[in-house]
Write an enzyme that holds these catalytic residues in place. Structure first.
Site, PDB file in Angstrom:
ATOM      1  N   GLY A 139       0.837  -1.202   0.000  1.00  0.00           N
ATOM      2  CA  GLY A 139       0.000   0.000   0.000  1.00  0.00           C
ATOM      3  C   GLY A 139       0.869   1.248   0.000  1.00  0.00           C
ATOM      4  N   GLY A 180       0.712  -6.715   3.931  1.00  0.00           N
ATOM      5  CA  GLY A 180       1.841  -7.599   3.652  1.00  0.00           C
ATOM      6  C   GLY A 180       2.873  -7.497   4.758  1.00  0.00           C
ATOM      7  N   ASN A 192       7.212  -8.648  17.238  1.00  0.00           N
ATOM      8  CA  ASN A 192       7.706  -9.765  16.436  1.00  0.00           C
ATOM      9  C   ASN A 192       8.917  -9.260  15.654  1.00  0.00           C
ATOM     10  OD1 ASN A 192       8.164 -11.528  14.199  1.00  0.00           O
ATOM     11  ND2 ASN A 192       6.099 -12.347  14.420  1.00  0.00           N
ATOM     12  N   THR A 240       8.888  -9.826  11.619  1.00  0.00           N
ATOM     13  CA  THR A 240       8.078  -8.943  10.773  1.00  0.00           C
ATOM     14  C   THR A 240       8.530  -7.484  10.920  1.00  0.00           C
ATOM     15  OG1 THR A 240       6.367  -8.894  12.485  1.00  0.00           O
ATOM     16  CG2 THR A 240       6.066 -10.462  10.689  1.00  0.00           C
ATOM     17  N   GLN A 247       9.957  -4.966   7.890  1.00  0.00           N
ATOM     18  CA  GLN A 247       9.430  -3.645   7.563  1.00  0.00           C
ATOM     19  C   GLN A 247      10.542  -2.620   7.512  1.00  0.00           C
ATOM     20  OE1 GLN A 247       5.730  -2.099   7.981  1.00  0.00           O
ATOM     21  NE2 GLN A 247       5.301  -3.145   9.889  1.00  0.00           N
ATOM     22  N   LYS A 307       5.558   1.450  19.106  1.00  0.00           N
ATOM     23  CA  LYS A 307       5.603   2.733  18.403  1.00  0.00           C
ATOM     24  C   LYS A 307       5.347   2.614  16.906  1.00  0.00           C
ATOM     25  CE  LYS A 307       8.540   5.385  21.524  1.00  0.00           C
ATOM     26  NZ  LYS A 307       9.893   5.978  21.674  1.00  0.00           N
ATOM     27  N   GLY A 351       6.433   1.002  10.438  1.00  0.00           N
ATOM     28  CA  GLY A 351       6.125   0.980   9.016  1.00  0.00           C
ATOM     29  C   GLY A 351       6.859   2.023   8.205  1.00  0.00           C
ATOM     30  N   GLU A 352       7.141   3.169   8.797  1.00  0.00           N
ATOM     31  CA  GLU A 352       7.641   4.289   7.997  1.00  0.00           C
ATOM     32  C   GLU A 352       9.012   4.783   8.386  1.00  0.00           C
ATOM     33  OE1 GLU A 352       4.099   6.643   6.538  1.00  0.00           O
ATOM     34  OE2 GLU A 352       3.266   5.755   8.344  1.00  0.00           O
TER      35      GLU A 352
HETATM   36 MO1  MOS Z   1       1.476   5.540   5.180  1.00  0.00          MO
HETATM   37  S1  MOS Z   1       2.240   6.755   3.696  1.00  0.00           S
HETATM   38  O1  MOS Z   1       0.803   6.723   6.216  1.00  0.00           O
HETATM   39  O2  MOS Z   1       0.294   4.552   4.393  1.00  0.00           O
END
Ligand code: MOS
Length: 756
Positions: A248, A480, A644, A647, A651, A714, A717-718
């Site tokens: 995404g 994913g 985990n 995973t 990321q 926290k 993902g980014e």
């Molecule tokens: Mo993320 S760019 O906030 O899906």
């Protein structure tokens, strides 16, 4: 859909599950091809829709000839603005409808805008027919496409997802007057397109006045609301399903045109319709990271203390949106300077609306700020890491609040040690191996920790054989990244069950609501809800037992009862108790249900919450060819509790890989005459491949955060993409003496410039 955990996939079967690097519970479904993505949902009598897009950036569709398309065998309908149903187009929920192109009129607002939709019995026939639609345009004019030249038209956007456009503390001119050394530089980043493996894909089906959409979505509840608004329905009569998403990165966070177009088509032709974008159609109508121009001014005294910081960021948006790449947000919190001004401005161009892309704001923002910090360190003759430590923010310099936790100092230390930062030569071009120049660079990484309200339900059942199962549901998403897996772990521990006994389901707007899978907040938000629901389930079991004459725990104090391994027992007398199965079998239908709503509380106002990290990079630059290779990236992160490590590490590594792409490869090119994306495919839009990636060494610090949220996480993902491009640019300078302030750092910008 069945999501069963295969026992052999469990690395550590023993409780607790949280904290173990458990394999993905959906791994087997993925590798066997039985995980069902949006476009794969089986459906009889389905029709296929193909979008025809505009070939001019501005104007009107003055004539559209669909006769040849309609004559293709199997074509059911060709929809244009002339015959498309008029829609209410209301705002329901959080998101408006400005960015949608649903053929409600003849206007063309960007090149690549959907202007017709061909519906046929097969994809091939629809594709063929779409190529036969003839369009004439009127009222065209030269498009405005140069953000830099049109900077003067920039405006302060209304406060939105990126926060306030401006921030100010102290007195910048006074701070600069105290400075011994200054950096005043401009950095640019290009448009960058999302390239998830799975493109946007929708199946829409109507039953009476009720709409069901199978979609690739980061936000099924938001899409449900948006569809309700577009079609004038109640949210209850719309269902959005998204069990698996093939990437995404922000582009599937808002609803784009293809979902309502599929629904319009399905209603018009009275059968289910599938609409999948081509890779080329991923460029234009469905968002991209906007380009940025960032002006950074730093002032410091001789010892490296920052006396003033300015960060003015300009990004582009469309004619019909105010999307803002909030690059300076990172500058507001990263260093403890007393005098600072930051601004965000946006410039309207004749392009499709930009949107969130991984670490929106922070990714390009850290490139500018952390490059400028490197430039300052050089001018001061100071180690870049020393400079950062010198200006370490012990509390959030913007709000004055304490951090809920912060391990950045430890990230610097661990990262530097593992990387061998101490061996970095201060002079540029000092490390050579034949024609190869070697350089080291570093940067800080950071991303805010968000949490939004989320709900979850738990159903515990016991079958005749005494097997206890938990079904946990919430309308969250797994892009994913591992949400299925970590939620299973959280639920198992909270319920006192093994992960194999938990079935976790998500991705259906009929389930208890969860927020957008964006802002790195799924684990913090949905995880907290799952935890709360499962703890409530455990409490309810205890309450049922102590009130039940048939239970050996009857009359016990709730606080004296423990729950573990599928059993309730007295903490002080573990042999006295009963299994969940025994208790559940005495309940109506042999089951117990609980649903919990969770939301952040007073901690939001008390603490500043961010994850932090440090990235160290080695680059090797060919002195003759300018070719840049990155054999080694070492990074350390403090991101709260890691549920985990497998995973989470994936990321972070993925984010770092994207950082390499941002630094060296990615750049969407716009034709200055037509506003058309020129490299709208994976052959011409370069993302890193395996050969571009060397060793990536990620350390996850053991960070305990008692304040951030009930499960202490926290989000990862980014943050992985942040800082990477700056660390690479800084390493390229260290190797070559060439400071590249315009991403991507392609070899033409380095070759011929080398001073070493
Ligand atoms: Mo993320 S760019 O906030 O899906």
């Amino acid at each position: 859909m069945t999501l069963s955990t295969n026992a052999r996939d469990i690395v550590t079967g023993a409780a607790p599950s949280v904290g173990t690097p458990m394999d993905r519970v959906d791994g087997r479904l993925k590798v066997t091809g039985s995980a069902r993505y949006a476009a794969e949902f089986p459906m009889s009598n389905i029709a296929h829709a193909v979008i025809v897009t505009s070939t001019v950036p501005v104007g009107r569709v003055s004539a559209i000839d669909t006769r040849a398309a309609e004559a293709v065998p199997g074509v059911i309908r060709v929809m244009t603005h002339l015959n498309a149903p008029k829609l209410p187009m209301k705002k329901v929920g959080m998101f408006g409808t400005n960015a949608l192109s649903l053929m409600q009129d003849d206007r063309v607002r960007y090149n690549g805008q959907p202007i017709a939709l061909v519906i046929a019995d097969t994809l091939e026939r629809a594709t063929d027919a779409a190529s036969l639609v003839k369009v004439r345009y009127g009222g065209t004019r030269a498009p405005t496409l140069d953000m830099h030249a049109n900077k003067g038209t920039g405006y302060a956007p209304p406060p939105g997802f990126g926060g306030q456009p401006d921030s100010k503390r102290g007195n910048v001119p006074a701070g600069l007057a105290q400075a011994d050394v200054k950096v005043d530089a401009q950095y640019t980043t290009p448009i960058e397109n999302h390239n998830p493996m799975e493109p946007h894909a929708t199946i829409a089906s109507w039953e009476g006045g009720r709409l069901t959409v199978w979609d690739a979505s980061q936000y099924v509840i938001g899409e449900r609301d948006s569809l309700a608004g577009v079609f004038g329905l109640t949210p209850e009569s719309v269902r959005v399903v998204s069990h698996f998403v093939g990437g995404g990165f922000g582009c599937k966070g808002l609803m784009w045109s293809q979902s309502p177009l599929a629904a319009m088509a399905a209603r018009e032709v009275s059968r289910p319709v599938k609409l999948v974008l081509t890779r080329r159609q991923m460029y234009g109508p469905v968002g991209a990271r906007p380009q940025t121009e960032q002006h950074v001014v730093l002032g410091a005294t001789r010892d490296g203390t920052l006396t003033a910081v300015r960060h003015d960021s300009v990004s582009h948006t469309s004619r019909f949106e105010d999307y803002t790449e909030s690059c300076a947000n990172v500058t507001r919190i990263l260093y403890a300077t007393p005098n600072q001004v930051t601004t965000h401005r946006v410039v309207k161009l004749d392009l499709g609306a930009p949107t969130f892309q991984r670490a929106p704001g922070e990714a390009p923002g850290t490139f500018a700020l952390e490059s400028a910090m490197d430039e300052l360190a050089l001018k001061l003759g100071m180690d870049p890491l020393e400079l950062r430590l010198k200006n370490y923010a012990e509390r959030d310099p913007e709000s004055g609040r304490p951090w809920s936790s912060k391990s950045l100092r430890e990230c610097y230390r661990v990262g530097a040690e593992k990387f061998g930062w101490a061996r970095r030569p201060r002079t540029t071009g000092a490390m050579r191996e034949g024609d190869v120049l070697v350089g080291y660079g570093m940067a800080s990484a950071t991303y805010p920790t968000y949490r939004m309200p989320a709900s979850a339900s738990v159903r515990l059942t016991a079958d005749g054989s005494g097997a206890v199962r938990a079904l946990v549901q919430t309308a969250a998403h797994d892009l994913g990244t591992g949400a299925y897996t970590v939620m299973t772990q959280v639920a198992a521990d909270a319920l006192g069950l093994a992960p194999e006994q938990v079935r976790f389901e998500l991705g259906d707007s009929r389930m208890p609501p969860s927020p957008v899978a964006g802002g790195s907040m799924t684990t913090a938000s949905t995880g907290s809800a799952v935890h709360a629901a499962c703890m409530a389930g455990r409490d309810k079991l205890i309450a049922l037992a102590i009130a039940d004459t048939a239970s050996p725990l009857r009359g016990a104090l709730a606080a004296a009862v423990s729950a573990a391994e599928g059993r309730l027992f007295l903490t002080e007398e573990p042999t006295k108790g009963e299994s969940y199965a025994a208790l559940l079998r005495r309940q109506p239908n042999g089951m117990m249900d609980v649903r919990v709503d969770s939301a952040p509380g007073a901690e939001l106002a008390a603490y500043a919450m961010h994850a932090f990290g440090a990235v160290f990079v080695e680059v090797r630059v060919d002195r003759e060819l300018g070719e840049i290779r990155i054999p080694r990236i070492v990074a350390a992160y403090g991101a709260g509790k890691i549920l985990n490590a497998k995973t989470a590490r994936s990321q972070l590594e993925g984010g770092i890989v994207w950082g390499v792409g941002m630094a060296l490869h990615e750049e969407t090119l716009v034709d200055r005459r037509t506003g058309r994306y020129m490299n709208a495919d994976l052959a011409e839009y370069h993302v890193p491949v395996h050969a571009d990636i060397g060793m990536i060494d990620v350390t996850l610090l053991d960070e305990v955060d008692p304040h951030v949220n009930p499960i202490g996480v926290k989000g990862v993902g980014e943050i992985g993409i942040t800082g990477v491009a700056a660390a690479i640019a800084n390493a390229v300078y260290n190797a070559t003496g060439v400071r590249v302030r315009e991403l991507p750092i392609t070899l033409d910008k380095v070759m011929g410039e080398m001073r070493v």
